[in-house]
Design a protein around this motif. Structure first.
Motif, PDB file in Angstrom:
ATOM      1  N   LEU A 218       0.830  -1.208   0.000  1.00 38.53           N
ATOM      2  CA  LEU A 218       0.000   0.000   0.000  1.00 38.53           C
ATOM      3  C   LEU A 218       0.867   1.262   0.000  1.00 38.53           C
ATOM      4  O   LEU A 218       0.561   2.243  -0.692  1.00 38.53           O
ATOM      5  CB  LEU A 218      -0.942  -0.015   1.206  1.00 38.53           C
ATOM      6  CG  LEU A 218      -2.036  -1.088   1.190  1.00 38.53           C
ATOM      7  CD1 LEU A 218      -2.864  -1.032   2.466  1.00 38.53           C
ATOM      8  CD2 LEU A 218      -2.940  -0.925  -0.024  1.00 38.53           C
ATOM      9  N   ILE A 219       1.948   1.269   0.771  1.00 33.61           N
ATOM     10  CA  ILE A 219       2.851   2.425   0.770  1.00 33.61           C
ATOM     11  C   ILE A 219       3.510   2.585  -0.600  1.00 33.61           C
ATOM     12  O   ILE A 219       3.671   3.700  -1.107  1.00 33.61           O
ATOM     13  CB  ILE A 219       3.913   2.273   1.873  1.00 33.61           C
ATOM     14  CG1 ILE A 219       3.252   2.316   3.257  1.00 33.61           C
ATOM     15  CG2 ILE A 219       4.948   3.383   1.768  1.00 33.61           C
ATOM     16  CD1 ILE A 219       4.212   2.025   4.398  1.00 33.61           C
ATOM     17  N   SER A 220       3.883   1.462  -1.217  1.00 32.04           N
ATOM     18  CA  SER A 220       4.471   1.517  -2.555  1.00 32.04           C
ATOM     19  C   SER A 220       3.480   2.079  -3.568  1.00 32.04           C
ATOM     20  O   SER A 220       3.869   2.813  -4.493  1.00 32.04           O
ATOM     21  CB  SER A 220       4.916   0.117  -2.985  1.00 32.04           C
ATOM     22  OG  SER A 220       5.881  -0.402  -2.101  1.00 32.04           O
ATOM     23  N   ALA A 221       2.198   1.737  -3.400  1.00 28.84           N
ATOM     24  CA  ALA A 221       1.178   2.270  -4.300  1.00 28.84           C
ATOM     25  C   ALA A 221       1.058   3.783  -4.166  1.00 28.84           C
ATOM     26  O   ALA A 221       0.861   4.503  -5.163  1.00 28.84           O
ATOM     27  CB  ALA A 221      -0.170   1.604  -4.009  1.00 28.84           C
TER      28      ALA A 221
ATOM     29  N   THR B 180      -2.661   0.162  -9.075  1.00 25.28           N
ATOM     30  CA  THR B 180      -3.811  -0.741  -8.944  1.00 25.28           C
ATOM     31  C   THR B 180      -3.356  -2.152  -8.579  1.00 25.28           C
ATOM     32  O   THR B 180      -3.967  -2.818  -7.732  1.00 25.28           O
ATOM     33  CB  THR B 180      -4.607  -0.772 -10.256  1.00 25.28           C
ATOM     34  OG1 THR B 180      -5.023   0.552 -10.585  1.00 25.28           O
ATOM     35  CG2 THR B 180      -5.832  -1.659 -10.119  1.00 25.28           C
ATOM     36  N   SER B 181      -2.295  -2.622  -9.213  1.00 25.91           N
ATOM     37  CA  SER B 181      -1.777  -3.958  -8.907  1.00 25.91           C
ATOM     38  C   SER B 181      -1.316  -4.058  -7.465  1.00 25.91           C
ATOM     39  O   SER B 181      -1.579  -5.051  -6.778  1.00 25.91           O
ATOM     40  CB  SER B 181      -0.616  -4.294  -9.853  1.00 25.91           C
ATOM     41  OG  SER B 181      -1.041  -4.313 -11.192  1.00 25.91           O
ATOM     42  N   LEU B 182      -0.640  -3.022  -6.985  1.00 25.30           N
ATOM     43  CA  LEU B 182      -0.133  -3.042  -5.614  1.00 25.30           C
ATOM     44  C   LEU B 182      -1.265  -3.002  -4.587  1.00 25.30           C
ATOM     45  O   LEU B 182      -1.246  -3.744  -3.603  1.00 25.30           O
ATOM     46  CB  LEU B 182       0.815  -1.864  -5.408  1.00 25.30           C
ATOM     47  CG  LEU B 182       2.156  -1.961  -6.140  1.00 25.30           C
ATOM     48  CD1 LEU B 182       2.897  -0.629  -6.089  1.00 25.30           C
ATOM     49  CD2 LEU B 182       3.020  -3.062  -5.541  1.00 25.30           C
TER      50      LEU B 182
ATOM     51  N   GLY C 274      14.756  10.070  -7.463  1.00 28.08           N
ATOM     52  CA  GLY C 274      14.282  10.100  -6.086  1.00 28.08           C
ATOM     53  C   GLY C 274      13.104   9.175  -5.853  1.00 28.08           C
ATOM     54  O   GLY C 274      13.073   8.417  -4.871  1.00 28.08           O
ATOM     55  N   TRP C 275      12.123   9.202  -6.762  1.00 26.43           N
ATOM     56  CA  TRP C 275      10.945   8.355  -6.589  1.00 26.43           C
ATOM     57  C   TRP C 275      11.275   6.888  -6.813  1.00 26.43           C
ATOM     58  O   TRP C 275      10.673   6.010  -6.204  1.00 26.43           O
ATOM     59  CB  TRP C 275       9.826   8.802  -7.523  1.00 26.43           C
ATOM     60  CG  TRP C 275       9.181  10.071  -7.077  1.00 26.43           C
ATOM     61  CD1 TRP C 275       9.155  11.266  -7.719  1.00 26.43           C
ATOM     62  CD2 TRP C 275       8.477  10.278  -5.842  1.00 26.43           C
ATOM     63  NE1 TRP C 275       8.490  12.202  -6.977  1.00 26.43           N
ATOM     64  CE2 TRP C 275       8.059  11.627  -5.819  1.00 26.43           C
ATOM     65  CE3 TRP C 275       8.170   9.471  -4.751  1.00 26.43           C
ATOM     66  CZ2 TRP C 275       7.340  12.169  -4.754  1.00 26.43           C
ATOM     67  CZ3 TRP C 275       7.460  10.002  -3.689  1.00 26.43           C
ATOM     68  CH2 TRP C 275       7.054  11.339  -3.696  1.00 26.43           C
ATOM     69  N   GLN C 276      12.231   6.612  -7.670  1.00 22.95           N
ATOM     70  CA  GLN C 276      12.659   5.229  -7.850  1.00 22.95           C
ATOM     71  C   GLN C 276      13.256   4.679  -6.561  1.00 22.95           C
ATOM     72  O   GLN C 276      12.950   3.552  -6.149  1.00 22.95           O
ATOM     73  CB  GLN C 276      13.693   5.118  -8.973  1.00 22.95           C
ATOM     74  CG  GLN C 276      14.203   3.692  -9.167  1.00 22.95           C
ATOM     75  CD  GLN C 276      15.430   3.621 -10.038  1.00 22.95           C
ATOM     76  OE1 GLN C 276      16.051   4.630 -10.333  1.00 22.95           O
ATOM     77  NE2 GLN C 276      15.800   2.422 -10.468  1.00 22.95           N
ATOM     78  N   CYS C 277      14.110   5.462  -5.925  1.00 25.05           N
ATOM     79  CA  CYS C 277      14.718   5.016  -4.671  1.00 25.05           C
ATOM     80  C   CYS C 277      13.670   4.785  -3.593  1.00 25.05           C
ATOM     81  O   CYS C 277      13.720   3.780  -2.858  1.00 25.05           O
ATOM     82  CB  CYS C 277      15.742   6.045  -4.195  1.00 25.05           C
ATOM     83  SG  CYS C 277      17.192   6.193  -5.268  1.00 25.05           S
TER      84      CYS C 277
ATOM     85  N   GLY D 116      12.782   1.104  -2.019  1.00 19.53           N
ATOM     86  CA  GLY D 116      12.995   0.937  -0.591  1.00 19.53           C
ATOM     87  C   GLY D 116      11.763   0.477   0.162  1.00 19.53           C
ATOM     88  O   GLY D 116      11.862  -0.277   1.133  1.00 19.53           O
ATOM     89  N   THR D 117      10.569   0.910  -0.276  1.00 22.31           N
ATOM     90  CA  THR D 117       9.340   0.522   0.426  1.00 22.31           C
ATOM     91  C   THR D 117       8.796  -0.824  -0.038  1.00 22.31           C
ATOM     92  O   THR D 117       8.159  -1.535   0.738  1.00 22.31           O
ATOM     93  CB  THR D 117       8.258   1.589   0.215  1.00 22.31           C
ATOM     94  OG1 THR D 117       8.059   1.808  -1.198  1.00 22.31           O
ATOM     95  CG2 THR D 117       8.652   2.901   0.868  1.00 22.31           C
TER      96      THR D 117
END
Length: 616
Positions: A507-510, A595-597, A527-530, A534-535
Motif C-alpha cells: 500500500l505504501i508503494s502504491a 492498482t496492482s499493488l 528520487g521516486w525510484q529510490c 525501498g518501500t
C-alpha cells in the motif's frame, strides 16, 4: 519290542511329542519370571518419550487403525487425510524442537553467506543484460526487435527454471538441485561472453536464466529448514539483502569495466572480445563461488526425513486456496515492481533524449562546394542543402540527418556513423569508400552513378558517447535504496507478522506510484525510484517467508518454484507493457502499477498468518 520304548515316566519328555519339557518346578519358576518381566514392561518408561518420539506400540496401533475398516466399511478419504495431517504435524513439532535445541550458530551463518551468494547471482542476472546491451547492440549489430528479445529472454529462462528445477528439488534434494542450477548458470553465463553471434548469445542467456531461475526458490526453502521458528522470518529477510547486493555489484562492475574499451582483444576481423564481455564474465563470479562452497554444505535435514512422494498437493490439496491467493500477490508485485524498474531508466533516457534534441542545430538551404570535412558532426539536421565536390574523410557522424539535400561529385572515405540517415536526398556521381553508410540509411533517396566500395564490416563502438554513466548510477542508487527496507523488514518481520508487512509495504508503494505524476525531471525520477524500491522490498521479503512457511517440506520448493515462475511471467508482462508507454503517457504505467499493488496488498490479507506456525 517294548523294551526299546522310552518309558512314559521319563522326565523331560511328553507322552506324545518329541519336545523337551522342563520340570514342574522349572515351569513355576519360568511363570514367575514371565510375570515379573511383564510387570517390568508395564512400569518401564519408554526412553524415546523424553525425545518426543512416539512409542513403537503407538505407531503400530495407529497403522492397525488405518488399515482396518470401520463399522461402515472402508474409511473415508477425509479420515485418512486427517490422520496424515496429524502425523505431519507431530513430525513438524519434533523437528521444530530439535532446531530450537540446536540454536543458531556458526553453521547457519556460513550457510547464510553461501546461499546469499546464490541469491546475489539472481540479482546480477536481472541487471547484466541491461548493462551490457548498449555495447552489445553495436558489437552484434542488433535491431530494436532483437534488443527487445534479448532483454526478455532472461526472464523467460528464469520462469522456466523456477517451474522445472524448483519442483525437482522436492524429489532429488535441495543441495543437489541447487548445485545443478548454479552450475548451469555459471557455465552458460560465462560461455555467453565468448560467443559472437546473436543467436548463440541469446541461447546462452536463456539457459543461464533457467539455471538461476531454479536457484531462487530452492535457496529460501533450503535455508528455512535450518532455522527455528522464533528467528526464521528475520533471518530469511536478512538473506534478501544479497539480492540487493547483486544489483549493486552489477552496477559497480558495469561502471568500472565497460567504459574501458582497451580491456578487450581481437583475433583477426571476425572475433572481438570487448570490455562488455569481460563484464559478463565478472558477473558470473558470485554464482561460481556459491556453487563451489555449496559442495561443503549438508543436505537439508528436514528433506531427508520426508518421503519422496510429491503430487500436485499445492494446487489440488488443502493448500489450493493459499496457492491461488499467493499467485495473485506474487503476480501483482512482479508486474508493478519489474515494470517500474524498467520504466524508470527508460524515462530518464527519454528526458535525456528530449534535452539532447532541444540542442539540435538545424541548417537550412546551405550551399557548400570544394570543402574538406574531417571533424565530428553531431546532433544536426541539414535540409534543402546542396553539396558539390566536397570530401568527407576520417570523420564521425552522430545523430545527423540530411533531408532533401543534393550531393554532386562528393567523396566519403573512412566514415563511421551513429543514428545518421539520408532522407529524400539526391546523390549523384558520389563515391563511398570504407564507410558504414549502408543501404538502410538511405531512405527514399535517388542514387545516380554513385559507387560503394569496401564497406565497413560489423558495428563500431564508441564507449565514451554511448555508455551513459547516469544510467549505471540510477541502477546503483535503486539497488542501494533497498538496504533500509531490508533492515527494517528483517527487524520487524517476527514482531508485526507477515501479513501486515505485505499489506503495508504494498500500500505504501502504491502511494509512491501516484507521486510519479510529479516526476518531470531526471532527479525527480531518481528520487521516486529510490523511495519505491525501498518501500516495496519489505513485501518481497514477507512473500518469501510466508511462501516457505505455508507448505510442507515435500511440496515447499515445488510451490515456491511455481509461484516464482508466475512472478517472472509478471515481470515479462510488466517490461513489455511499461516500456511501450515511455514518451507517450505516464498515466497508464502509474495507474497499472498502483492498482496492482493495492489489489495485491488487500488480497494478501486473506492468507493465514504464519508467524507462530511450525515448519511442516
Amino acid at each position: 519290542m517294548d523294551a526299546y520304548k522310552y518309558p512314559h515316566s521319563y522326565e523331560g519328555y511328553a507322552p506324545n511329542d518329541d519336545y523337551y519339557r522342563g520340570s514342574e518346578a522349572n515351569l513355576e519358576e519360568d511363570a514367575q519370571s514371565d510375570v515379573t518381566e511383564g510387570h517390568d514392561e508395564e512400569d518401564e518408561i519408554y526412553e524415546g518419550e523424553y525425545q518426543g518420539i512416539p512409542h513403537p506400540e503407538e505407531v503400530k496401533s495407529k497403522q492397525t487403525k488405518t488399515a482396518a475398516p470401520g463399522a461402515g466399511g472402508l474409511r473415508s478419504r477425509a479420515d485418512l487425510m486427517a490422520e496424515r495431517m496429524e502425523d505431519e504435524e507431530q513430525l513438524a513439532h519434533q523437528y521444530e524442537t530439535i532446531m530450537e535445541e540446536c540454536g543458531h550458530g556458526r553453521f547457519q551463518w556460513i550457510l547464510f553467506v553461501v546461499l546469499g551468494l546464490a541469491l546475489m547471482a539472481d540479482g546480477v542476472e536481472v541487471f547484466v543484460v541491461a548493462f551490457a546491451l548498449p555495447s552489445a547492440e553495436k558489437d552484434m549489430c542488433l535491431s530494436s526487435s532483437k534488443k527487445g528479445m534479448l532483454g526478455l529472454i532472461v526472464y523467460l529462462g528464469m520462469m522456466a527454471g523456477a517451474f522445472l528445477l524448483g519442483g525437482l528439488a522436492d524429489k532429488l534434494g535441495r543441495k543437489r538441485v541447487l548445485s545443478m542450477s548454479l552450475a548451469i548458470n555459471a557455465s552458460f553465463a560465462s560461455l555467453s561472453s565468448f560467443v559472437q553471434g546473436y543467436g548463440a548469445f541469446l541461447f546462452c542467456r536463456l539457459i543461464s536464466g533457467i539455471g538461476i531461475g531454479g536457484a531462487l526458490p530452492i535457496v529460501f526453502a533450503y535455508f528455512s529448514e535450518f532455522l527455528s521458528r522464533e528467528k526464521r522470518g528475520e533471518h530469511l529477510s536478512w538473506l534478501g539483502i544479497f539480492w540487493m547486493t547483486g544489483g549493486i555489484y552489477a552496477s559497480v562492475m558495469a561502471w568500472t569495466i565497460i567504459p574501458h574499451y582497451g580491456w578487450g582483444f581481437s583475433m583477426g576481423t571476425s572475433y572481438h572480445f570487448h570490455s562488455w564481455r569481460v563484464f559478463v564474465i565478472i558477473c558470473a563470479l558470485p554464482c561460481t563461488v556459491s556453487m563451489v562452497a555449496l559442495k561443503f554444505m549438508p543436505e537439508s535435514p528436514r528433506f531427508l526425513l520426508e518421503v519422496w512422494a510429491n503430487a500436485l498437493y499445492c494446487v489440488k490439496g488443502p493448500y489450493r486456496m493459499n496457492t491461488l491467493v499467493l499467485a495473485v500477490v506474487w503476480f501483482a508485485m512482479a508486474l508493478s515492481y519489474y515494470g517500474l524498474t524498467v520504466w524508470f531508466p527508460d524515462m530518464i533516457r527519454y528526458f535525456q533524449d528530449e534535452d539532447y534534441k532541444s540542442k539540435m542545430k538545424v541548417f537550412y538551404g546551405e550551399h557548400v562546394s570544394g570543402a574538406t570535412i574531417n571533424f565530428t558532426m553531431e546532433n544536426q539536421i541539414h535540409q534543402h542543402g546542396k553539396l558539390v565536390n566536397d570530401k568527407f574523410t576520417k570523420m564521425y557522424f552522430k545523430h545527423v540527418l540530411f533531408e532533401n539535400t543534393f550531393f554532386d561529385e562528393c567523396y566519403f572515405e573512412d566514415v563511421t556513423s551513429t543514428d545518421t540517415y539520408f532522407k529524400n536526398c539526391t546523390i549523384e556521381s558520389t563515391l563511398f569508400y570504407n564507410t558504414d553508410l549502408y543501404e538502410h540509411k538511405f531512405i527514399n533517396c535517388r542514387l545516380i552513378n554513385s559507387t560503394f566500395l569496401e564497406s565497413k564490416k560489423g558495428c563500431h563502438m564508441d564507449f565514451e558517447q554511448d555508455n551513459d554513466f547516469l544510467i549505471y548510477l540510477v541502477s546503483f542508487l535503486g539497488s542501494l535504496s533497498v538496504l533500509p527496507g531490508n533492515i527494517i523488514s528483517a527487524l520487524l518481520m517476527d514482531r508485526i507478522g507477515r501479513l501486515k508487512m505485505i499489506g503495508g509495504s504494498m500500500l505504501i508503494s502504491a502511494v509512491c506510484c501516484f507521486f510519479l505524476f510529479f516526476g518531470n525531471s531526471e532527479s525527480a525520477m531518481i528520487g521516486w525510484q529510490c523511495l519505491f524500491c525501498g518501500t516495496s522490498i519489505a513485501a518481497w521479503n514477507a512473500l518469501d517467508v510466508i511462501t516457505v512457511e505455508l507448505y510442507p517440506t515435500n511440496q515447499r520448493a515445488t510451490a515456491f518454484g511455481i509461484l516464482n515462475g508466475l512472478c517472472k511471467f509478471g515481470a515479462i508482462l510488466g517490461n513489455t507493457i511499461f516500456s511501450s508507454f515511455v514518451g507517450i503517457t505516464k498515466v497508464v504505467p502509474i495507474l497499472l502499477a498502483a492498482t496492482s499493488l493495492v489489489g495485491g496488498g488487500l488480497i494478501a490479507l486473506r492468507l493465514p498468518e504464519t508467524r507462530e506456525q511450525v515448519l511442516m
